[in-house]
Design a protein around this motif. Structure first.
Motif, PDB file in Angstrom:
ATOM      1  N   VAL A 178      32.382-108.520  -3.120  1.00 48.35           N
ATOM      2  CA  VAL A 178      33.601-108.156  -2.380  1.00 48.35           C
ATOM      3  C   VAL A 178      34.777-108.338  -3.333  1.00 48.35           C
ATOM      4  O   VAL A 178      34.685-109.089  -4.322  1.00 48.35           O
ATOM      5  N   CYS A 179      35.871-107.642  -3.017  1.00 52.63           N
ATOM      6  CA  CYS A 179      37.103-107.791  -3.803  1.00 52.63           C
ATOM      7  C   CYS A 179      38.277-107.644  -2.835  1.00 52.63           C
ATOM      8  O   CYS A 179      38.475-106.578  -2.242  1.00 52.63           O
ATOM      9  N   TYR A 180      39.040-108.732  -2.660  1.00 42.86           N
ATOM     10  CA  TYR A 180      40.105-108.779  -1.659  1.00 42.86           C
ATOM     11  C   TYR A 180      41.465-108.892  -2.335  1.00 42.86           C
ATOM     12  O   TYR A 180      41.627-109.582  -3.349  1.00 42.86           O
ATOM     13  N   THR A 181      42.463-108.226  -1.715  1.00 44.76           N
ATOM     14  CA  THR A 181      43.868-108.372  -2.089  1.00 44.76           C
ATOM     15  C   THR A 181      44.685-108.529  -0.822  1.00 44.76           C
ATOM     16  O   THR A 181      44.169-108.353   0.300  1.00 44.76           O
ATOM     17  N   ARG A 182      45.974-108.826  -0.984  1.00 46.13           N
ATOM     18  CA  ARG A 182      46.888-108.972   0.144  1.00 46.13           C
ATOM     19  C   ARG A 182      47.925-107.866   0.131  1.00 46.13           C
ATOM     20  O   ARG A 182      48.163-107.253  -0.915  1.00 46.13           O
ATOM     21  N   PRO A 183      48.563-107.644   1.290  1.00 50.33           N
ATOM     22  CA  PRO A 183      49.610-106.612   1.324  1.00 50.33           C
ATOM     23  C   PRO A 183      50.763-106.967   0.393  1.00 50.33           C
ATOM     24  O   PRO A 183      50.971-108.127   0.026  1.00 50.33           O
ATOM     25  N   PRO A 184      51.550-105.952  -0.011  1.00 48.84           N
ATOM     26  CA  PRO A 184      52.676-106.233  -0.925  1.00 48.84           C
ATOM     27  C   PRO A 184      53.721-107.172  -0.344  1.00 48.84           C
ATOM     28  O   PRO A 184      54.468-107.799  -1.099  1.00 48.84           O
ATOM     29  N   THR A 185      53.806-107.263   1.006  1.00 53.42           N
ATOM     30  CA  THR A 185      54.816-108.137   1.616  1.00 53.42           C
ATOM     31  C   THR A 185      54.424-109.607   1.585  1.00 53.42           C
ATOM     32  O   THR A 185      55.254-110.462   1.910  1.00 53.42           O
ATOM     33  N   GLU A 186      53.188-109.937   1.217  1.00 54.06           N
ATOM     34  CA  GLU A 186      52.722-111.316   1.193  1.00 54.06           C
ATOM     35  C   GLU A 186      52.512-111.776  -0.246  1.00 54.06           C
ATOM     36  O   GLU A 186      52.629-110.991  -1.192  1.00 54.06           O
ATOM     37  N   THR A 187      52.219-113.075  -0.377  1.00 55.32           N
ATOM     38  CA  THR A 187      51.999-113.635  -1.702  1.00 55.32           C
ATOM     39  C   THR A 187      50.740-113.036  -2.318  1.00 55.32           C
ATOM     40  O   THR A 187      49.689-113.019  -1.681  1.00 55.32           O
ATOM     41  N   PRO A 188      50.809-112.548  -3.550  1.00 64.23           N
ATOM     42  CA  PRO A 188      49.618-111.942  -4.167  1.00 64.23           C
ATOM     43  C   PRO A 188      48.487-112.957  -4.300  1.00 64.23           C
ATOM     44  O   PRO A 188      48.689-114.100  -4.712  1.00 64.23           O
ATOM     45  N   ASN A 189      47.293-112.510  -3.932  1.00 64.12           N
ATOM     46  CA  ASN A 189      46.108-113.346  -4.044  1.00 64.12           C
ATOM     47  C   ASN A 189      44.897-112.421  -4.149  1.00 64.12           C
ATOM     48  O   ASN A 189      44.443-111.868  -3.153  1.00 64.12           O
ATOM     49  N   THR A 190      44.412-112.230  -5.364  1.00 64.30           N
ATOM     50  CA  THR A 190      43.282-111.336  -5.631  1.00 64.30           C
ATOM     51  C   THR A 190      42.047-112.174  -5.884  1.00 64.30           C
ATOM     52  O   THR A 190      42.034-113.008  -6.800  1.00 64.30           O
ATOM     53  N   THR A 191      41.005-111.956  -5.089  1.00 67.87           N
ATOM     54  CA  THR A 191      39.775-112.733  -5.196  1.00 67.87           C
ATOM     55  C   THR A 191      38.577-111.800  -5.161  1.00 67.87           C
ATOM     56  O   THR A 191      38.652-110.693  -4.601  1.00 67.87           O
TER      57      THR A 191
END
Length: 229
Positions: free
Chosen positions: A158-171
């Motif tokens: 899996v590869c997750y990111t967050r929306p641009p309005t939230e704190t970046p967190n790529t896992t």
């Protein structure tokens, strides 16, 4: 004549003395007798002024009335007491699903913060380091696809990111296998990789190193073999 006068004076004095004696005796007999005092008890003292009961003093007519704390005075004559304010019923809001109300105060509630929204991406972008040559190569791998870098095989799950309005967190949850000299695949890493902290969960290998760079919402480009630019 002198003897008769003296006898008359003596008789007068005797009559006056008998009358005075009779009057004093009558006064003593008519007075009430006090009860005898008991042995060992002091005589009763006269009631002092401080022992008298204290009565509240009434205010003069027309003076403002005062009341003790907590006491309620009746309304003056000719006036009606205003009606009491209606009491608003207290309603308890429902508890959200998944949260529990505390056992103490019923007005306290547990606020369950919703988990941050995450975006699932179809492609993971990695960087590989050859410690012998010092060369860094970036490569892409689709979710569930295995890409080989040197003697390592990298497979993102899996590869997750967050929306641009939230704190970046790529896992990314990644599996890394090592191809031995006998051609066998040996698992050397299984876990989460964080793009913001590459050294948090790093691949331990004497020659190669792999870490997560980013996640992409588009499919990967043409697959490249290990060592190609």
């Amino acid at each position: 004549m002198s003897r008769s006068a003296s006898f008359l004076a003596i008789a007068t004095l005797l009559a006056a003395g008998s009358v005075a004696y009779a009057q004093s005796r009558n006064g003593i007999e008519s007075a009430p007798l006090l009860p005898p005092a008991s042995v060992g008890q002091p005589p009763a003292a006269a009631p002092s002024q401080s022992a008298r009961p204290q009565y509240p003093q009434l205010p003069p007519p027309g003076a403002p009335r005062t009341a003790q704390p907590g006491a309620q005075l009746p309304p003056p004559s000719g006036q009606q007491q205003p009606p009491a304010a209606p009491q608003t019923p207290v309603t308890t809001p429902p508890v959200a699903p998944g949260s529990q109300a505390p056992a103490g105060d019923s007005n306290d509630y547990v606020v369950v913060q919703p988990s941050a929204e995450r975006i699932s991406n179809p492609t993971a972008v990695y960087a590989g380091l050859d410690k012998i040559t010092g060369r860094i190569t970036s490569f892409e791998a689709a979710i569930g696809e295995t890409v080989q870098f040197g003697a390592l095989q990298v497979t993102p799950r899996v590869c997750y990111t967050r929306p641009p309005t939230e704190t970046p967190n790529t896992t990314s949850f990644t599996e890394v296998n090592e191809i031995t000299l006998k051609g066998e695949a040996k698992r050397i890493f299984t876990g989460w990789m964080f793009a913001s902290s590459p050294g948090l969960h790093a691949v331990e290998h004497p020659i190669y190193d792999v870490w997560l760079i980013d996640c992409k919402a588009t499919p990967p480009g043409t697959a490249k073999s290990a060592g190609q630019k």
